[in-house]
Scaffold this motif. Structure first.
Motif, PDB file in Angstrom:
ATOM      1  N   SER A 253       4.212  -6.173  21.200  1.00 41.52           N
ATOM      2  CA  SER A 253       3.594  -6.666  22.434  1.00 41.52           C
ATOM      3  C   SER A 253       2.494  -5.708  22.878  1.00 41.52           C
ATOM      4  N   ILE A 254       1.470  -6.257  23.535  1.00 48.66           N
ATOM      5  CA  ILE A 254       0.326  -5.472  23.995  1.00 48.66           C
ATOM      6  C   ILE A 254      -0.068  -5.964  25.390  1.00 48.66           C
ATOM      7  N   LYS A 255      -0.336  -5.031  26.274  1.00 49.23           N
ATOM      8  CA  LYS A 255      -0.877  -5.397  27.575  1.00 49.23           C
ATOM      9  C   LYS A 255      -2.407  -5.392  27.497  1.00 49.23           C
ATOM     10  N   ALA A 256      -3.000  -6.487  27.946  1.00 46.88           N
ATOM     11  CA  ALA A 256      -4.469  -6.625  27.865  1.00 46.88           C
ATOM     12  C   ALA A 256      -5.133  -5.793  28.954  1.00 46.88           C
ATOM     13  N   LYS A 257      -5.486  -4.572  28.604  1.00 45.00           N
ATOM     14  CA  LYS A 257      -6.089  -3.682  29.615  1.00 45.00           C
ATOM     15  C   LYS A 257      -7.073  -2.690  28.984  1.00 45.00           C
ATOM     16  N   ASN A 258      -7.743  -3.122  27.930  1.00 45.01           N
ATOM     17  CA  ASN A 258      -8.752  -2.292  27.251  1.00 45.01           C
ATOM     18  C   ASN A 258      -8.170  -1.064  26.559  1.00 45.01           C
ATOM     19  N   ASP A 259      -6.878  -1.076  26.286  1.00 48.96           N
ATOM     20  CA  ASP A 259      -6.293   0.023  25.523  1.00 48.96           C
ATOM     21  C   ASP A 259      -6.653  -0.111  24.043  1.00 48.96           C
ATOM     22  N   THR A 260      -6.783   1.017  23.368  1.00 50.44           N
ATOM     23  CA  THR A 260      -7.038   1.013  21.924  1.00 50.44           C
ATOM     24  C   THR A 260      -5.704   1.018  21.181  1.00 50.44           C
ATOM     25  N   ILE A 261      -5.536   0.067  20.256  1.00 50.89           N
ATOM     26  CA  ILE A 261      -4.290  -0.092  19.505  1.00 50.89           C
ATOM     27  C   ILE A 261      -4.576   0.136  18.024  1.00 50.89           C
ATOM     28  N   LEU A 262      -3.720   0.933  17.366  1.00 46.88           N
ATOM     29  CA  LEU A 262      -3.881   1.206  15.943  1.00 46.88           C
ATOM     30  C   LEU A 262      -2.971   0.300  15.122  1.00 46.88           C
ATOM     31  N   PHE A 263      -3.578  -0.463  14.213  1.00 44.53           N
ATOM     32  CA  PHE A 263      -2.830  -1.258  13.242  1.00 44.53           C
ATOM     33  C   PHE A 263      -2.798  -0.489  11.929  1.00 44.53           C
ATOM     34  N   GLU A 264      -1.602  -0.383  11.308  1.00 50.85           N
ATOM     35  CA  GLU A 264      -1.458   0.289  10.018  1.00 50.85           C
ATOM     36  C   GLU A 264      -0.572  -0.556   9.102  1.00 50.85           C
ATOM     37  N   VAL A 265      -1.006  -0.720   7.859  1.00 49.44           N
ATOM     38  CA  VAL A 265      -0.176  -1.391   6.869  1.00 49.44           C
ATOM     39  C   VAL A 265      -0.144  -0.560   5.596  1.00 49.44           C
ATOM     40  N   LYS A 266       0.974  -0.609   4.905  1.00 51.38           N
ATOM     41  CA  LYS A 266       1.134   0.093   3.640  1.00 51.38           C
ATOM     42  C   LYS A 266       0.871  -0.890   2.504  1.00 51.38           C
ATOM     43  N   VAL A 267      -0.003  -0.535   1.597  1.00 51.22           N
ATOM     44  CA  VAL A 267      -0.372  -1.394   0.479  1.00 51.22           C
ATOM     45  C   VAL A 267       0.080  -0.733  -0.820  1.00 51.22           C
ATOM     46  N   SER A 268       0.640  -1.530  -1.713  1.00 50.80           N
ATOM     47  CA  SER A 268       1.011  -1.025  -3.035  1.00 50.80           C
ATOM     48  C   SER A 268       0.546  -2.018  -4.093  1.00 50.80           C
ATOM     49  N   ASP A 269       0.382  -1.521  -5.306  1.00 49.92           N
ATOM     50  CA  ASP A 269      -0.079  -2.364  -6.401  1.00 49.92           C
ATOM     51  C   ASP A 269       0.525  -1.820  -7.692  1.00 49.92           C
ATOM     52  N   PRO A 270       1.148  -2.685  -8.513  1.00 54.27           N
ATOM     53  CA  PRO A 270       1.720  -2.199  -9.779  1.00 54.27           C
ATOM     54  C   PRO A 270       0.703  -1.521 -10.674  1.00 54.27           C
ATOM     55  N   ASN A 271      -0.580  -1.862 -10.470  1.00 48.37           N
ATOM     56  CA  ASN A 271      -1.640  -1.273 -11.295  1.00 48.37           C
ATOM     57  C   ASN A 271      -2.288  -0.061 -10.650  1.00 48.37           C
ATOM     58  N   GLY A 272      -1.718   0.418  -9.535  1.00 47.74           N
ATOM     59  CA  GLY A 272      -2.232   1.606  -8.869  1.00 47.74           C
ATOM     60  C   GLY A 272      -3.115   1.270  -7.677  1.00 47.74           C
ATOM     61  N   LEU A 273      -3.236   2.209  -6.745  1.00 45.93           N
ATOM     62  CA  LEU A 273      -4.031   1.987  -5.533  1.00 45.93           C
ATOM     63  C   LEU A 273      -5.513   1.812  -5.839  1.00 45.93           C
ATOM     64  N   SER A 274      -5.955   2.316  -6.975  1.00 46.15           N
ATOM     65  CA  SER A 274      -7.368   2.154  -7.333  1.00 46.15           C
ATOM     66  C   SER A 274      -7.724   0.694  -7.628  1.00 46.15           C
ATOM     67  N   ASP A 275      -6.687  -0.138  -7.795  1.00 45.97           N
ATOM     68  CA  ASP A 275      -6.924  -1.560  -8.077  1.00 45.97           C
ATOM     69  C   ASP A 275      -7.113  -2.373  -6.794  1.00 45.97           C
ATOM     70  N   ILE A 276      -6.927  -1.741  -5.628  1.00 44.61           N
ATOM     71  CA  ILE A 276      -7.086  -2.454  -4.359  1.00 44.61           C
ATOM     72  C   ILE A 276      -8.574  -2.591  -4.036  1.00 44.61           C
ATOM     73  N   ALA A 277      -9.013  -3.842  -3.853  1.00 45.13           N
ATOM     74  CA  ALA A 277     -10.423  -4.085  -3.523  1.00 45.13           C
ATOM     75  C   ALA A 277     -10.650  -4.143  -2.023  1.00 45.13           C
ATOM     76  N   LYS A 278      -9.731  -4.804  -1.305  1.00 39.48           N
ATOM     77  CA  LYS A 278      -9.895  -4.909   0.149  1.00 39.48           C
ATOM     78  C   LYS A 278      -8.566  -5.276   0.795  1.00 39.48           C
ATOM     79  N   VAL A 279      -8.452  -4.899   2.064  1.00 40.02           N
ATOM     80  CA  VAL A 279      -7.292  -5.225   2.892  1.00 40.02           C
ATOM     81  C   VAL A 279      -7.823  -5.753   4.216  1.00 40.02           C
ATOM     82  N   TYR A 280      -7.238  -6.845   4.696  1.00 42.00           N
ATOM     83  CA  TYR A 280      -7.750  -7.437   5.927  1.00 42.00           C
ATOM     84  C   TYR A 280      -6.643  -8.215   6.628  1.00 42.00           C
ATOM     85  N   PHE A 281      -6.925  -8.606   7.890  1.00 37.02           N
ATOM     86  CA  PHE A 281      -6.008  -9.510   8.575  1.00 37.02           C
ATOM     87  C   PHE A 281      -6.795 -10.606   9.275  1.00 37.02           C
TER      88      PHE A 281
END
Length: 359
Positions: A253-281
């Motif tokens: 939940s977030i209160k709408a009051k101009n606060d800065t919120i950090l989104f973080e996700v962990k990404v994995s790939d069987p072929n290694g992190l160098s195979d990641i081209a992009k991450v988005y939501f």
């Protein structure tokens, strides 16, 4: 009274219209100087009239339902067809004597109810329709089918479940429900074939290997089928497998009051992190409409990319980040966020959904 009878094993309920074979048993403890048993007897009595319906003699010889000879537990096999003309309240009546008929037990009784009806028997899984191996590049989608039967009819089936274990995993990593409603890959409603449609990238992101599919079915009375399983080998001719996304830090939940919120996700790939081209939501408003800012990209840059303001704490650690601001003017309600990772060959991770309440 020198013989002790204890720990009876008997059914407490039987059904007149569903004959059953079962084992009854009791443990007999004899005095040390009286170890030669003459007989252990079990009689089935009508409770109201004390009428004997059947009489059985139990053995401790490793036969007729007895598992281990001379272990002090006396058993015999019983077929309920021998007394299926009776219904109501009854009891098993156990007694024992020694070979000289000088030492006796006190009787031991165990109640039994015979119901005038049919027992609800558990369902069973008769067949699994799955290939032995799957090339993920040729099969972006997988149809999983099991053939189910239930003695009370397939309308009695409540739920059919598929649990998928990744290679060498001791626990189920993915759980899916199958249906017989003619939807989600199921061809014909009510034909006893339960089906689910699975995107291959939802399960193959672990990489090449043997995946175990474990199935169970439960009926409306809570009776469960025995588990059945099949191993399926997942592979890729190019050696490339899709990435996966796990949420690290996204608020509920977030209160709408101009606060800065950090989104973080962990990404994995069987072929290694160098195979990641992009991450988005992508985000969707409370009315279901997509945000005009979609897609919003996340970086694993340690916060070093000029003008992007990712908020990322450490570069190339597999955690992708993005700082966002929720202004007071936004609509209040439930926002749906869907996170994705894409590799260099264009393979997309399964979507990772998260609901944030903006208030």
């Amino acid at each position: 009274i020198d013989i002790l009878l204890k720990n009876p094993v008997c059914p407490d309920t039987l059904w007149k219209k569903t004959p059953e074979k079962f084992t009854v048993g009791v443990e007999a403890v004899f005095p040390k100087d009286k170890i030669s048993v003459d007989e252990v007897k079990m009689e089935l009595f009508y409770t109201s009239s004390r009428t004997v319906i059947c009489t059985y003699y139990l053995e401790d010889k490793g036969i007729s339902g007895d598992l281990i000879p001379k272990d002090g537990r006396y058993s015999t096999e019983v077929n309920s067809e021998e007394f299926n003309n009776f219904v109501g309240s009854m009891f098993f009546h156990f007694t024992a004597t020694d070979i000289d008929s000088t030492v006796f037990s006190s009787p031991l009784d165990y109640p039994l109810t015979i119901v005038d009806g049919e027992k609800n028997l558990p369902p069973s899984i008769r067949n699994i329709n799955l290939p032995d191996s799957i090339n993920i590049e040729e099969n972006p989608e997988l149809i999983v089918e099991i053939e189910v039967s239930d003695p009370q009819g397939n309308d009695d089936i409540k739920v059919a479940t598929c649990m998928i274990y990744f290679p060498l995993s001791p626990v189920a990593d993915k759980i899916f429900h199958l249906n017989d409603e003619g939807i989600n890959g199921d061809k014909l409603k009510g034909d006893g074939i339960f089906t689910c449609r699975i995107k291959t990238n939802e399960i193959s992101f672990y990489g090449e290997g043997v995946y175990t599919f474990l199935f169970k079915v439960e009926d409306s009375s809570g009776n469960k089928s025995p588990f059945v399983w099949k191993n399926v080998y997942f592979y890729s001719e190019s050696g490339n497998f899709p990435p996966s996304v796990t949420i690290v830090s996204v608020p509920d939940s977030i209160k709408a009051k101009n606060d800065t919120i950090l989104f973080e996700v962990k990404v994995s790939d069987p072929n290694g992190l160098s195979d990641i081209a992009k991450v988005y939501f992508n985000s969707y408003k409370p009315d279901g409409s997509p945000s005009s800012a979609n897609p919003v990209y996340m970086l694993d840059d340690g916060g070093k990319t000029p003008g992007f303001n990712s908020g990322d704490k450490k570069e190339k650690d597999g955690i992708y980040s993005k700082l966002i601001i929720i202004t007071p003017e936004v609509s209040k309600g439930n926002y749906r966020f869907e996170f994705f990772a894409v590799d260099n060959e264009g393979l997309i991770s399964p979507e990772k959904k998260h609901i944030i309440v903006v208030y």
